[in-house]
Design an enzyme around this catalytic site. Structure first.
Site, PDB file in Angstrom:
ATOM      1  N   TRP A 163      57.675 -90.222  -0.031  1.00 50.75           N
ATOM      2  CA  TRP A 163      56.974 -90.711  -1.213  1.00 50.75           C
ATOM      3  C   TRP A 163      55.884 -91.723  -0.908  1.00 50.75           C
ATOM      4  O   TRP A 163      55.183 -92.173  -1.797  1.00 50.75           O
ATOM      5  CB  TRP A 163      57.978 -91.371  -2.173  1.00 50.75           C
ATOM      6  CG  TRP A 163      58.959 -92.279  -1.479  1.00 50.75           C
ATOM      7  CD1 TRP A 163      60.242 -91.961  -1.129  1.00 50.75           C
ATOM      8  CD2 TRP A 163      58.742 -93.622  -1.014  1.00 50.75           C
ATOM      9  NE1 TRP A 163      60.834 -93.026  -0.475  1.00 50.75           N
ATOM     10  CE2 TRP A 163      59.936 -94.061  -0.395  1.00 50.75           C
ATOM     11  CE3 TRP A 163      57.649 -94.502  -1.055  1.00 50.75           C
ATOM     12  CZ2 TRP A 163      60.068 -95.324   0.176  1.00 50.75           C
ATOM     13  CZ3 TRP A 163      57.790 -95.762  -0.489  1.00 50.75           C
ATOM     14  CH2 TRP A 163      58.983 -96.156   0.113  1.00 50.75           C
ATOM     15  N   LYS A 187      58.659 -79.266  -0.604  1.00 51.87           N
ATOM     16  CA  LYS A 187      59.420 -80.114  -1.524  1.00 51.87           C
ATOM     17  C   LYS A 187      58.874 -81.533  -1.446  1.00 51.87           C
ATOM     18  O   LYS A 187      59.044 -82.227  -0.447  1.00 51.87           O
ATOM     19  CB  LYS A 187      60.909 -80.133  -1.179  1.00 51.87           C
ATOM     20  CG  LYS A 187      61.696 -80.755  -2.329  1.00 51.87           C
ATOM     21  CD  LYS A 187      63.057 -81.287  -1.931  1.00 51.87           C
ATOM     22  CE  LYS A 187      63.042 -82.663  -1.348  1.00 51.87           C
ATOM     23  NZ  LYS A 187      62.595 -83.733  -2.260  1.00 51.87           N
ATOM     24  N   GLU A 190      61.343 -86.926  -4.557  1.00 54.11           N
ATOM     25  CA  GLU A 190      61.704 -87.019  -5.971  1.00 54.11           C
ATOM     26  C   GLU A 190      61.056 -88.229  -6.645  1.00 54.11           C
ATOM     27  O   GLU A 190      60.879 -88.259  -7.854  1.00 54.11           O
ATOM     28  CB  GLU A 190      63.236 -87.050  -6.149  1.00 54.11           C
ATOM     29  CG  GLU A 190      63.989 -88.094  -5.333  1.00 54.11           C
ATOM     30  CD  GLU A 190      64.404 -87.591  -3.945  1.00 54.11           C
ATOM     31  OE1 GLU A 190      63.605 -86.886  -3.301  1.00 54.11           O
ATOM     32  OE2 GLU A 190      65.524 -87.934  -3.516  1.00 54.11           O
ATOM     33  N   GLY A 220      66.589 -84.597  -2.616  1.00 57.55           N
ATOM     34  CA  GLY A 220      66.751 -84.314  -1.196  1.00 57.55           C
ATOM     35  C   GLY A 220      68.033 -83.576  -0.871  1.00 57.55           C
ATOM     36  O   GLY A 220      68.026 -82.558  -0.172  1.00 57.55           O
ATOM     37  N   VAL A 244      67.795 -88.783   7.480  1.00 59.73           N
ATOM     38  CA  VAL A 244      67.590 -87.437   6.925  1.00 59.73           C
ATOM     39  C   VAL A 244      67.021 -86.501   7.992  1.00 59.73           C
ATOM     40  O   VAL A 244      67.397 -85.325   8.057  1.00 59.73           O
ATOM     41  CB  VAL A 244      66.709 -87.488   5.655  1.00 59.73           C
ATOM     42  CG1 VAL A 244      66.411 -86.085   5.147  1.00 59.73           C
ATOM     43  CG2 VAL A 244      67.398 -88.303   4.568  1.00 59.73           C
ATOM     44  N   GLU A 263      59.150 -86.135  11.871  1.00 64.41           N
ATOM     45  CA  GLU A 263      58.605 -87.487  12.074  1.00 64.41           C
ATOM     46  C   GLU A 263      59.547 -88.404  11.321  1.00 64.41           C
ATOM     47  O   GLU A 263      59.682 -88.299  10.101  1.00 64.41           O
ATOM     48  CB  GLU A 263      57.162 -87.540  11.553  1.00 64.41           C
ATOM     49  CG  GLU A 263      56.420 -88.757  12.040  1.00 64.41           C
ATOM     50  CD  GLU A 263      56.496 -89.924  11.080  1.00 64.41           C
ATOM     51  OE1 GLU A 263      57.526 -90.639  11.115  1.00 64.41           O
ATOM     52  OE2 GLU A 263      55.559 -90.099  10.295  1.00 64.41           O
ATOM     53  N   CYS A 297      55.465 -95.514   7.805  1.00 64.85           N
ATOM     54  CA  CYS A 297      56.288 -95.320   9.000  1.00 64.85           C
ATOM     55  C   CYS A 297      55.642 -95.937  10.235  1.00 64.85           C
ATOM     56  O   CYS A 297      56.333 -96.333  11.159  1.00 64.85           O
ATOM     57  CB  CYS A 297      56.546 -93.836   9.220  1.00 64.85           C
ATOM     58  SG  CYS A 297      55.058 -92.873   9.089  1.00 64.85           S
ATOM     59  N   GLU A 395      64.037 -99.899  10.377  1.00 62.13           N
ATOM     60  CA  GLU A 395      62.808 -99.795   9.588  1.00 62.13           C
ATOM     61  C   GLU A 395      63.038-100.476   8.237  1.00 62.13           C
ATOM     62  O   GLU A 395      63.902-100.054   7.476  1.00 62.13           O
ATOM     63  CB  GLU A 395      62.537 -98.303   9.360  1.00 62.13           C
ATOM     64  CG  GLU A 395      61.121 -97.937   9.502  1.00 62.13           C
ATOM     65  CD  GLU A 395      60.844 -96.479   9.211  1.00 62.13           C
ATOM     66  OE1 GLU A 395      61.763 -95.703   8.866  1.00 62.13           O
ATOM     67  OE2 GLU A 395      59.673 -96.111   9.331  1.00 62.13           O
TER      68      GLU A 395
HETATM   69  P1  ADP Z   1      62.474 -92.216   2.607  1.00 59.02           P
HETATM   70  O1  ADP Z   1      63.186 -93.251   3.380  1.00 59.02           O
HETATM   71  O2  ADP Z   1      61.007 -92.155   2.851  1.00 59.02           O
HETATM   72  O3  ADP Z   1      62.901 -92.097   1.166  1.00 59.02           O
HETATM   73  P2  ADP Z   1      64.015 -89.877   3.086  1.00 59.02           P
HETATM   74  O4  ADP Z   1      64.267 -89.397   4.449  1.00 59.02           O
HETATM   75  O5  ADP Z   1      65.147 -90.388   2.280  1.00 59.02           O
HETATM   76  O6  ADP Z   1      62.884 -90.918   3.299  1.00 59.02           O
HETATM   77  O7  ADP Z   1      63.269 -88.778   2.215  1.00 59.02           O
HETATM   78  C1  ADP Z   1      62.223 -88.008   2.718  1.00 59.02           C
HETATM   79  C2  ADP Z   1      62.296 -86.637   2.109  1.00 59.02           C
HETATM   80  O8  ADP Z   1      63.520 -86.037   2.523  1.00 59.02           O
HETATM   81  C3  ADP Z   1      62.307 -86.624   0.578  1.00 59.02           C
HETATM   82  O9  ADP Z   1      61.561 -85.521   0.117  1.00 59.02           O
HETATM   83  C4  ADP Z   1      63.771 -86.455   0.270  1.00 59.02           C
HETATM   84  O10 ADP Z   1      64.017 -85.851  -0.989  1.00 59.02           O
HETATM   85  C5  ADP Z   1      64.207 -85.530   1.391  1.00 59.02           C
HETATM   86  N1  ADP Z   1      65.657 -85.545   1.649  1.00 59.02           N
HETATM   87  C6  ADP Z   1      66.551 -86.533   1.397  1.00 59.02           C
HETATM   88  N2  ADP Z   1      67.798 -86.150   1.733  1.00 59.02           N
HETATM   89  C7  ADP Z   1      67.704 -84.887   2.210  1.00 59.02           C
HETATM   90  C8  ADP Z   1      68.633 -83.942   2.733  1.00 59.02           C
HETATM   91  N3  ADP Z   1      69.939 -84.207   2.801  1.00 59.02           N
HETATM   92  N4  ADP Z   1      68.169 -82.742   3.147  1.00 59.02           N
HETATM   93  C9  ADP Z   1      66.853 -82.452   3.082  1.00 59.02           C
HETATM   94  N5  ADP Z   1      65.938 -83.288   2.589  1.00 59.02           N
HETATM   95  C10 ADP Z   1      66.330 -84.496   2.156  1.00 59.02           C
END
Ligand code: ADP
Length: 495
Positions: A163, A187, A190, A220, A244, A263, A297, A395
């Protein structure tokens, strides 16, 4: 001061449904989720939430668009180039709208999101240029054979993006993917789905065939998880957290061994040597730490400063942090907008609380800004840190400048590398030896010398160690969206 135009403050939200096969569809379950403006904490839209069956529909649409005799597969590279250039023009046409949509959805200042739109257009033009240039080789072969390689698209590519800079992330994944003739299911996060949906409409307008690009907002652990596990997805590109990222790797291994590029963040050193002008160093270091409220990041979150300028540097950082304007991101005077969410704000405050309890000193900021409704936080400067504290290892993703004192080049290289991450690094010095040693010895995918953050479409961006693998941008991204096929032909000869 002129009033901020209503269209920038409250952009009309046009698209809130799933974009599959060039159509807008409600989620099969009918469920939606709220998109929140982080500056006000108000809901600005209800977004259709992709569930497993919607992901499956999007993958099927993409697969159909990639079928052997499809319009997309029959298209010449030059025609693909034209379509990609067309989309870049449409992005520029709608720059004001896209920038305001991004600012409303994610809180990044409009002065920056407008620049993001221009960057996104440049990225699409850059990759338009690659459509007919990434070619194979002819290879000298032992015996009477003719051998060549050809670079083929991989097929259905999934992208899961974060996001923090949604439009930029969209372009990093979609542009090289489509340039190489693949199809994509993306995707968005959210927290910030709106610009990806609007951008999708521009692909339809430009004339991309149905199914080439599909955008499925959702959570996610539902939509993202299902995309990463889908057997119909041939490659997945992810940018986000380390936690993730690991799940994506597991998903690929547990399903069809799809190709993966990830990444997964950084804990990036930004090193200031005492020969460098202190005022400039303060400015660049705070850009590195506070840019996008630190929600980047590659932010320069570990700021190493040489001992003989340390006291002066810290004093000036405190002065500058206090002067930094935090406020309405649609106002050009605001250098910093809100954090993305209440949860992210609390997470950052939690890191600070635990660091302070362990002896770190918050010398400026450290608090939520309470006179506004949204998720605003003071630019924060922290000193008296040890390399082993949680805040030095993890982070933080917030407007937090962590300042560490060092003495020698060897010491700072060792400490800079004392992290499981390896995304980016910065060095500020006029000494050529320092430049070369840092550039060579710090384990990072990107090193900025006497600057921080400049990016261009042709560069490569990505990490080493637990920051991930694969590269966004440049020719390296093109490689990550194609497979090499080797063809060996028997030719008439002596054997
Ligand atoms: P941030 O710390 O930037 O929120 P995330 O890794 O939580 O990073 O989210 C990055 C992306 O990964 C978002 O689009 C999120 O919806 C998606 N995401 C979160 N959980 C999962 C999961 N279990 N499997 C696949 N995608 C996910």
């Amino acid at each position: 001061m002129d009033a901020i135009p209503e269209a920038i403050q409250n952009p009309d939200i046009k698209y809130t449904k799933l974009f599959i096969a060039n159509e807008w569809r409600a989620s099969s379950s009918g469920s939606t989720f709220a998109s929140i403006n982080p500056s006000t904490a108000d809901k600005i839209a209800d977004i259709s939430e992709a569930k497993e069956s919607d992901v499956d529909d999007a993958v099927k649409a993409a697969k159909a668009a990639f079928s052997r005799n499809s319009e997309w597969r029959r298209m010449t590279p030059s025609e693909r180039c034209k379509l990609m250039s067309e989309v870049a023009d449409l992005i520029e046409r709608d720059a004001q709208y896209l920038a305001s949509l991004e600012t409303a959805d994610n809180g990044r200042p409009y002065s920056l999101t407008y620049g993001d739109v221009m960057t996104v257009a440049k990225n699409f033009r850059y990759y338009a240029g690659w459509t007919d240039k990434y070619h194979g080789k002819t290879i000298p072969f032992n015996g009477d054979y003719f051998c060549y390689t050809v670079h083929k698209p991989i097929g259905v590519c999934g992208a899961i993006i974060p996001w923090n800079v949604p439009m930029i992330m969209f372009s990093w994944k979609v542009a090289p993917c489509l340039a190489m003739g693949n199809v994509m299911v993306l995707k968005p996060a959210e927290q910030s789905p709106l610009t990806a949906l609007y951008l999708a409409s521009l692909f339809k307008e430009a004339g991309f065939p149905a199914g080439v690009l599909n955008v499925i907002p959702g959570y996610g652990n539902v939509a993202g998880r299902s995309l990463a596990h889908h057997d119909g997805v041939d490659k997945i590109a992810f940018t986000g957290s380390n936690t993730v990222g690991r799940l994506i790797l597991e998903a690929a291994a547990a399903s069809n061994c799809k190709r993966v590029t990830v990444e997964m963040g950084g804990k990036n050193p930004n090193i200031v040597f005492s020969d460098f002008d202190v005022d400039r160093a303060v400015k660049l270091s705070q850009t590195a730490a506070f840019g996008n409220s630190g929600q980047v990041c590659c932010s320069g979150s570990r700021n190493f400063v040489q001992d003989d300028i340390y006291e002066q540097f810290v004093r000036k950082c405190i002065e500058e942090a206090k002067k930094r304007t935090v406020g309405d991101p649609t106002d050009f005077k605001s250098a910093q907008g809100p954090m993305i969410s209440e949860q992210q704000l609390q997470r950052v405050l939690g890191f600070l609380e635990r660091a302070a309890a362990n002896g770190a000193k918050i010398v400026s900021g450290g608090n939520r800004i309470r006179d506004r409704d949204g998720y605003f936080m003071e630019p924060t400067v922290v000193t008296e840190l040890t390399d082993e504290m949680e805040i030095s290892k993890e982070e933080v993703f917030g407007p937090v400048q962590q300042i560490y004192k060092f003495k020698t080049l060897d010491e700072v290289i060792e400490r800079a590398n004392n992290t499981r991450f390896g995304l980016a690094a910065g060095v500020l010095t006029n000494d050529f030896n320092n430049v070369m040693e840092i550039a060579n010895e710090v384990n990072a995918g990107v090193v900025w010398v006497n600057c921080y953050y400049p990016m261009s479409p042709g560069m490569a961006f990505g990490g080493v160690k637990e920051s991930g693998f694969g590269r966004d941008l440049g020719e390296y991204a093109v490689q990550n969206y194609s497979d090499v096929k080797t063809v060996i032909m028997k030719v008439p000869g002596r054997h």
